[in-house]
Design a protein around this motif. Sequence first.
Motif, PDB file in Angstrom:
ATOM      1  N   ASN A  82       0.862  -1.174   0.000  1.00 34.11           N
ATOM      2  CA  ASN A  82       0.000   0.000   0.000  1.00 34.11           C
ATOM      3  C   ASN A  82       0.905   1.232   0.000  1.00 34.11           C
ATOM      4  O   ASN A  82       1.740   1.387   0.886  1.00 34.11           O
ATOM      5  N   ASN A  83       0.768   2.101  -0.997  1.00 36.29           N
ATOM      6  CA  ASN A  83       1.592   3.306  -1.045  1.00 36.29           C
ATOM      7  C   ASN A  83       1.253   4.214   0.122  1.00 36.29           C
ATOM      8  O   ASN A  83       0.110   4.647   0.267  1.00 36.29           O
ATOM      9  N   ASN A  84       2.260   4.481   0.958  1.00 34.50           N
ATOM     10  CA  ASN A  84       2.088   5.376   2.096  1.00 34.50           C
ATOM     11  C   ASN A  84       3.458   5.895   2.502  1.00 34.50           C
ATOM     12  O   ASN A  84       4.475   5.276   2.201  1.00 34.50           O
ATOM     13  N   PHE A  85       3.491   7.022   3.196  1.00 29.55           N
ATOM     14  CA  PHE A  85       4.772   7.563   3.637  1.00 29.55           C
ATOM     15  C   PHE A  85       4.570   8.647   4.680  1.00 29.55           C
ATOM     16  O   PHE A  85       3.492   9.232   4.805  1.00 29.55           O
ATOM     17  N   LEU A  86       5.629   8.893   5.414  1.00 31.75           N
ATOM     18  CA  LEU A  86       5.794  10.085   6.233  1.00 31.75           C
ATOM     19  C   LEU A  86       7.220  10.538   5.976  1.00 31.75           C
ATOM     20  O   LEU A  86       8.156   9.743   6.108  1.00 31.75           O
ATOM     21  N   LYS A  87       7.376  11.774   5.547  1.00 35.47           N
ATOM     22  CA  LYS A  87       8.684  12.263   5.124  1.00 35.47           C
ATOM     23  C   LYS A  87       9.060  13.507   5.918  1.00 35.47           C
ATOM     24  O   LYS A  87       8.263  14.437   6.044  1.00 35.47           O
ATOM     25  N   ILE A  88      10.271  13.486   6.449  1.00 31.97           N
ATOM     26  CA  ILE A  88      10.863  14.664   7.089  1.00 31.97           C
ATOM     27  C   ILE A  88      12.018  15.067   6.186  1.00 31.97           C
ATOM     28  O   ILE A  88      12.945  14.294   5.972  1.00 31.97           O
ATOM     29  N   ASP A  89      11.948  16.275   5.647  1.00 30.68           N
ATOM     30  CA  ASP A  89      12.961  16.765   4.730  1.00 30.68           C
ATOM     31  C   ASP A  89      13.362  18.165   5.166  1.00 30.68           C
ATOM     32  O   ASP A  89      12.715  19.151   4.785  1.00 30.68           O
ATOM     33  N   VAL A  93       7.645  18.745   6.551  1.00 27.38           N
ATOM     34  CA  VAL A  93       7.166  17.371   6.698  1.00 27.38           C
ATOM     35  C   VAL A  93       5.996  17.162   5.753  1.00 27.38           C
ATOM     36  O   VAL A  93       5.280  18.097   5.396  1.00 27.38           O
ATOM     37  N   SER A  94       5.804  15.908   5.355  1.00 26.61           N
ATOM     38  CA  SER A  94       4.641  15.559   4.549  1.00 26.61           C
ATOM     39  C   SER A  94       4.284  14.109   4.850  1.00 26.61           C
ATOM     40  O   SER A  94       5.140  13.321   5.249  1.00 26.61           O
ATOM     41  N   ALA A  95       3.018  13.785   4.651  1.00 26.79           N
ATOM     42  CA  ALA A  95       2.576  12.413   4.919  1.00 26.79           C
ATOM     43  C   ALA A  95       1.351  12.081   4.102  1.00 26.79           C
ATOM     44  O   ALA A  95       0.534  12.952   3.785  1.00 26.79           O
ATOM     45  N   TYR A  96       1.251  10.826   3.767  1.00 23.62           N
ATOM     46  CA  TYR A  96       0.049  10.237   3.206  1.00 23.62           C
ATOM     47  C   TYR A  96      -0.033   8.832   3.767  1.00 23.62           C
ATOM     48  O   TYR A  96       0.676   7.928   3.322  1.00 23.62           O
ATOM     49  N   LEU A  97      -0.852   8.658   4.793  1.00 28.39           N
ATOM     50  CA  LEU A  97      -0.990   7.385   5.487  1.00 28.39           C
ATOM     51  C   LEU A  97      -2.456   6.974   5.509  1.00 28.39           C
ATOM     52  O   LEU A  97      -3.321   7.812   5.773  1.00 28.39           O
ATOM     53  N   PRO A  98      -2.752   5.707   5.233  1.00 30.55           N
ATOM     54  CA  PRO A  98      -4.152   5.270   5.313  1.00 30.55           C
ATOM     55  C   PRO A  98      -4.609   5.327   6.769  1.00 30.55           C
ATOM     56  O   PRO A  98      -3.814   5.103   7.682  1.00 30.55           O
ATOM     57  N   TYR A  99      -5.869   5.628   6.965  1.00 24.25           N
ATOM     58  CA  TYR A  99      -6.398   5.708   8.331  1.00 24.25           C
ATOM     59  C   TYR A  99      -7.487   4.669   8.521  1.00 24.25           C
ATOM     60  O   TYR A  99      -8.411   4.570   7.712  1.00 24.25           O
ATOM     61  N   TYR A 100      -7.355   3.904   9.577  1.00 23.78           N
ATOM     62  CA  TYR A 100      -8.369   2.941  10.002  1.00 23.78           C
ATOM     63  C   TYR A 100      -8.768   3.338  11.412  1.00 23.78           C
ATOM     64  O   TYR A 100      -7.925   3.426  12.294  1.00 23.78           O
ATOM     65  N   GLY A 101     -10.010   3.601  11.601  1.00 19.91           N
ATOM     66  CA  GLY A 101     -10.479   3.989  12.918  1.00 19.91           C
ATOM     67  C   GLY A 101     -11.722   4.844  12.804  1.00 19.91           C
ATOM     68  O   GLY A 101     -12.388   4.858  11.774  1.00 19.91           O
ATOM     69  N   GLU A 102     -12.000   5.563  13.866  1.00 17.79           N
ATOM     70  CA  GLU A 102     -13.205   6.383  13.904  1.00 17.79           C
ATOM     71  C   GLU A 102     -12.865   7.857  14.010  1.00 17.79           C
ATOM     72  O   GLU A 102     -11.929   8.236  14.692  1.00 17.79           O
ATOM     73  N   LYS A 117      -3.290  13.012   5.809  1.00 19.05           N
ATOM     74  CA  LYS A 117      -2.510  13.705   4.791  1.00 19.05           C
ATOM     75  C   LYS A 117      -2.171  15.090   5.306  1.00 19.05           C
ATOM     76  O   LYS A 117      -3.055  15.820   5.767  1.00 19.05           O
ATOM     77  N   PHE A 118      -0.885  15.427   5.248  1.00 20.45           N
ATOM     78  CA  PHE A 118      -0.458  16.777   5.602  1.00 20.45           C
ATOM     79  C   PHE A 118       0.839  17.109   4.889  1.00 20.45           C
ATOM     80  O   PHE A 118       1.564  16.224   4.446  1.00 20.45           O
ATOM     81  N   GLU A 119       1.094  18.394   4.770  1.00 19.15           N
ATOM     82  CA  GLU A 119       2.318  18.888   4.157  1.00 19.15           C
ATOM     83  C   GLU A 119       2.547  20.296   4.680  1.00 19.15           C
ATOM     84  O   GLU A 119       1.634  21.113   4.701  1.00 19.15           O
ATOM     85  N   GLY A 120       3.762  20.575   5.122  1.00 17.96           N
ATOM     86  CA  GLY A 120       4.052  21.912   5.598  1.00 17.96           C
ATOM     87  C   GLY A 120       5.213  21.945   6.567  1.00 17.96           C
ATOM     88  O   GLY A 120       5.966  20.985   6.722  1.00 17.96           O
ATOM     89  N   VAL A 121       5.309  23.068   7.243  1.00 19.14           N
ATOM     90  CA  VAL A 121       6.360  23.275   8.236  1.00 19.14           C
ATOM     91  C   VAL A 121       5.763  22.979   9.609  1.00 19.14           C
ATOM     92  O   VAL A 121       4.776  23.586  10.004  1.00 19.14           O
ATOM     93  N   ASN A 143      -0.527  21.045  10.963  1.00 21.64           N
ATOM     94  CA  ASN A 143      -1.933  21.239  10.628  1.00 21.64           C
ATOM     95  C   ASN A 143      -2.163  21.020   9.139  1.00 21.64           C
ATOM     96  O   ASN A 143      -1.294  21.301   8.323  1.00 21.64           O
ATOM     97  N   ASP A 144      -3.374  20.529   8.830  1.00 23.56           N
ATOM     98  CA  ASP A 144      -3.809  20.409   7.443  1.00 23.56           C
ATOM     99  C   ASP A 144      -5.270  20.820   7.402  1.00 23.56           C
ATOM    100  O   ASP A 144      -6.116  20.124   7.971  1.00 23.56           O
ATOM    101  N   ARG A 145      -5.560  21.903   6.779  1.00 20.91           N
ATOM    102  CA  ARG A 145      -6.908  22.470   6.746  1.00 20.91           C
ATOM    103  C   ARG A 145      -7.410  22.663   8.164  1.00 20.91           C
ATOM    104  O   ARG A 145      -6.833  23.399   8.931  1.00 20.91           O
ATOM    105  N   SER A 146      -8.467  21.960   8.535  1.00 21.20           N
ATOM    106  CA  SER A 146      -9.024  22.145   9.875  1.00 21.20           C
ATOM    107  C   SER A 146      -8.504  21.126  10.880  1.00 21.20           C
ATOM    108  O   SER A 146      -8.818  21.191  12.056  1.00 21.20           O
ATOM    109  N   GLU A 147      -7.697  20.181  10.427  1.00 26.27           N
ATOM    110  CA  GLU A 147      -7.245  19.108  11.308  1.00 26.27           C
ATOM    111  C   GLU A 147      -5.825  19.363  11.812  1.00 26.27           C
ATOM    112  O   GLU A 147      -4.948  19.773  11.058  1.00 26.27           O
TER     113      GLU A 147
END
Length: 185
Positions: A82-89, A93-102, A117-121, A143-147
């Motif tokens: 499954n394509n996913n990542f968390l990157k610190i550069d 930082v940026s991430a795209y991780l599947p979420y399972y939960g509520e 999903k997030f991207e930023g400083v 932060n990403d949008r409201s989350e």
Amino acid sequence: MRTLFKFLFVLLLVSVVGCGTSSIPKASPEQLAELENLVENKKIFFEAEWAMPLTTNSLNQISNAGLLPPGSTANQINLIGNNNFLKIDGDSVSAYLPYYGERQMGGVYNQSNAGIKFEGVPTDFEISKDDKKNTYSIKFDVNDRSEAFQVNMTLFPNMTASVNINSNERFSIRYQGKAKKAMQQ
């Protein structure tokens, strides 16, 4: 007789405690140097192999219905392939991780991405080292949008990592996987 039982109990206790294996694996100097290089340069690419969501009644129902990937349970979901990542550069930082939960609340309507999903400083970026265990801990908020996300990553000398993510809109989730040097884009 009572003295004999006390002696045997103490002997058993000492043998159980004394014969335990160390939970701290030995790391080679090369592994330690590679890990230190990743952390010092802030060039880390994490790919999750397992997602470990907070097990709830709803997630158990999904698992019992057979809707999780093969080899998965309600508290451990296989992400291999499954394509996913968390990157610190550097400072971003940026991430795209599947979420399972509520979700606890909210969420954006017409959102095609239900994952994390997030991207930023990030803010409150902090790195600490545990010299006894030869591990690094990286903590930051982003932060990403409201989350809003609180991310805690632990890096081990064998280049495995554990990532815990807390959100203001979702139940927490933990990921286990591999870390390596982030490549330039």
